[in-house]
Design a protein around this motif. Structure first.
Motif, mmCIF file in Angstrom:
data_model
loop_
_atom_site.group_PDB
_atom_site.id
_atom_site.type_symbol
_atom_site.label_atom_id
_atom_site.label_comp_id
_atom_site.label_asym_id
_atom_site.label_seq_id
_atom_site.Cartn_x
_atom_site.Cartn_y
_atom_site.Cartn_z
ATOM 1 N N ALA A 85 12.682 -1.608 -48.916
ATOM 2 C CA ALA A 85 12.760 -1.883 -47.485
ATOM 3 C C ALA A 85 12.769 -3.377 -47.211
ATOM 4 N N GLY A 86 11.966 -4.124 -47.927
ATOM 5 C CA GLY A 86 11.914 -5.568 -47.726
ATOM 6 C C GLY A 86 13.208 -6.252 -48.114
ATOM 7 N N ASN A 87 13.762 -5.858 -49.254
ATOM 8 C CA ASN A 87 15.019 -6.455 -49.704
ATOM 9 C C ASN A 87 16.140 -6.192 -48.703
ATOM 10 N N LEU A 88 16.215 -4.968 -48.214
ATOM 11 C CA LEU A 88 17.280 -4.613 -47.280
ATOM 12 C C LEU A 88 17.068 -5.268 -45.917
ATOM 13 N N THR A 89 15.838 -5.373 -45.484
ATOM 14 C CA THR A 89 15.555 -6.042 -44.214
ATOM 15 C C THR A 89 16.014 -7.498 -44.273
ATOM 16 N N GLY A 90 15.704 -8.183 -45.351
ATOM 17 C CA GLY A 90 16.132 -9.566 -45.503
ATOM 18 C C GLY A 90 17.640 -9.692 -45.546
ATOM 19 N N ALA A 91 18.299 -8.773 -46.249
ATOM 20 C CA ALA A 91 19.749 -8.831 -46.372
ATOM 21 C C ALA A 91 20.436 -8.584 -45.038
ATOM 22 N N LEU A 92 19.976 -7.589 -44.288
ATOM 23 C CA LEU A 92 20.582 -7.285 -42.987
ATOM 24 C C LEU A 92 20.345 -8.416 -41.991
ATOM 25 N N THR A 93 19.153 -8.979 -42.009
ATOM 26 C CA THR A 93 18.856 -10.098 -41.121
ATOM 27 C C THR A 93 19.778 -11.269 -41.413
ATOM 28 N N ALA A 94 19.934 -11.594 -42.693
ATOM 29 C CA ALA A 94 20.802 -12.706 -43.071
ATOM 30 C C ALA A 94 22.250 -12.439 -42.690
ATOM 31 N N LEU A 95 22.711 -11.217 -42.869
ATOM 32 C CA LEU A 95 24.088 -10.872 -42.533
ATOM 33 C C LEU A 95 24.363 -11.082 -41.054
ATOM 34 N N PHE A 96 23.529 -10.481 -40.204
ATOM 35 C CA PHE A 96 23.820 -10.493 -38.776
ATOM 36 C C PHE A 96 23.387 -11.780 -38.075
ATOM 37 N N GLU A 97 22.684 -12.649 -38.768
ATOM 38 C CA GLU A 97 22.385 -13.956 -38.206
ATOM 39 C C GLU A 97 23.314 -15.022 -38.767
ATOM 40 N N SER A 98 24.352 -14.582 -39.499
ATOM 41 C CA SER A 98 25.390 -15.476 -40.008
ATOM 42 C C SER A 98 26.609 -15.377 -39.099
ATOM 43 N N VAL A 99 27.755 -15.810 -39.586
ATOM 44 C CA VAL A 99 28.987 -15.754 -38.802
ATOM 45 C C VAL A 99 29.533 -14.337 -38.686
ATOM 46 N N VAL A 204 14.663 -10.213 -49.561
ATOM 47 C CA VAL A 204 15.604 -11.201 -50.037
ATOM 48 C C VAL A 204 16.384 -11.724 -48.857
ATOM 49 N N ALA A 205 16.144 -12.937 -48.449
ATOM 50 C CA ALA A 205 16.896 -13.526 -47.342
ATOM 51 C C ALA A 205 18.197 -14.074 -47.886
ATOM 52 N N GLY A 206 19.289 -13.909 -47.115
ATOM 53 C CA GLY A 206 20.558 -14.496 -47.492
ATOM 54 C C GLY A 206 21.326 -13.694 -48.496
ATOM 55 N N GLY A 207 20.990 -12.401 -48.698
ATOM 56 C CA GLY A 207 21.674 -11.635 -49.729
ATOM 57 C C GLY A 207 23.136 -11.419 -49.453
ATOM 58 N N VAL A 208 23.564 -11.200 -48.183
ATOM 59 C CA VAL A 208 24.955 -10.872 -47.927
ATOM 60 C C VAL A 208 25.544 -11.705 -46.792
#
Length: 211
Positions: A85-99, A204-208
């Motif tokens: 859950a933590g890894n996916l939360t970080g990845a989704l946050t990084a994705l949608f707070e990017s371009v 994991v922040a910034g994964g995708v």
């Protein structure tokens, strides 16, 4: 920009300029003149390298979507560490707070761009489709490690996570949702396929990201 600049350098400068305009001013402000002004070059430079502005935008979308694959190592390598859950939360946050969110809005806003992309891409929305593939791959790795149940449909889970997170972020202007709201989406989607429901430690922040 000198007229002798290599096409790859010109493309990169124009793409970076377009991203800045898109993030700062929105899809409606993204014109060929706005891009070349932001890049500090003559308008003719863009048309020298691209058939028309929709062709330029299509290449921009493909370039940013392609960057997802280049930046997925952190998410994939996180399999077996932290919490799912933590890894996916970080990845989704990084994705949608990017371009990524701005790119999706751009595709939605321009009929010509959508038509151009449909000729070159399979079904789905660029950036979101690539991100769903990455998340499905990560979940498959966690399934192999026994942290996700053997019967988990990772492709469907990835689509649910991307679609629901997108709805959470869209239309919020400059105020992103709290991380806790993203975590709730993740833990709800994963209910029954993992025993991990405890927060976001090890995320994991910034994964995708796309830019």
């Amino acid at each position: 920009m000198p007229t002798g600049v290599h096409i790859r350098d010109a493309r990169a400068q124009l793409f970076d300029a377009a991203e800045r305009v898109l993030l700062r001013d929105g899809a409606n402000a993204l014109t060929s003149r706005a891009v070349t002004t932001e890049a500090g070059c003559a308008k003719g430079v863009l048309h020298r390298h691209f058939a028309d502005f929709d062709a330029f935008l299509a290449e921009l979308v493909l370039d940013r979507a392609g960057r997802i694959d280049e930046r997925t190592a952190a998410l994939r390598e996180s399999a077996g560490t932290g919490t799912v859950a933590g890894n996916l939360t970080g990845a989704l946050t990084a994705l949608f707070e990017s371009v990524a969110l701005a790119i999706v809005g751009l595709i939605t806003a321009r009929d010509g761009l959508r038509a151009r992309l449909r000729r070159d891409l399979p079904a789905g929305v660029p950036v979101l489709t690539e991100a769903a593939t990455v998340i499905a791959s990560y979940l498959a790795a966690e399934r192999d490690l026994g942290r996700v149940t053997p019967d988990a449909d990772v492709d469907t889970l990835a689509a649910i996570l991307i679609g629901t997170a997108h709805l959470l972020y869209v239309g919020r202007d400059d105020t992103p949702p709290e991380t806790e709201a993203v975590r709730r989406i993740v833990t709800t989607a994963l209910a029954g396929v993992t025993g991990v429901t405890d927060g976001v430690a090890g995320g994991v922040a910034g994964g995708v990201t796309a830019s």
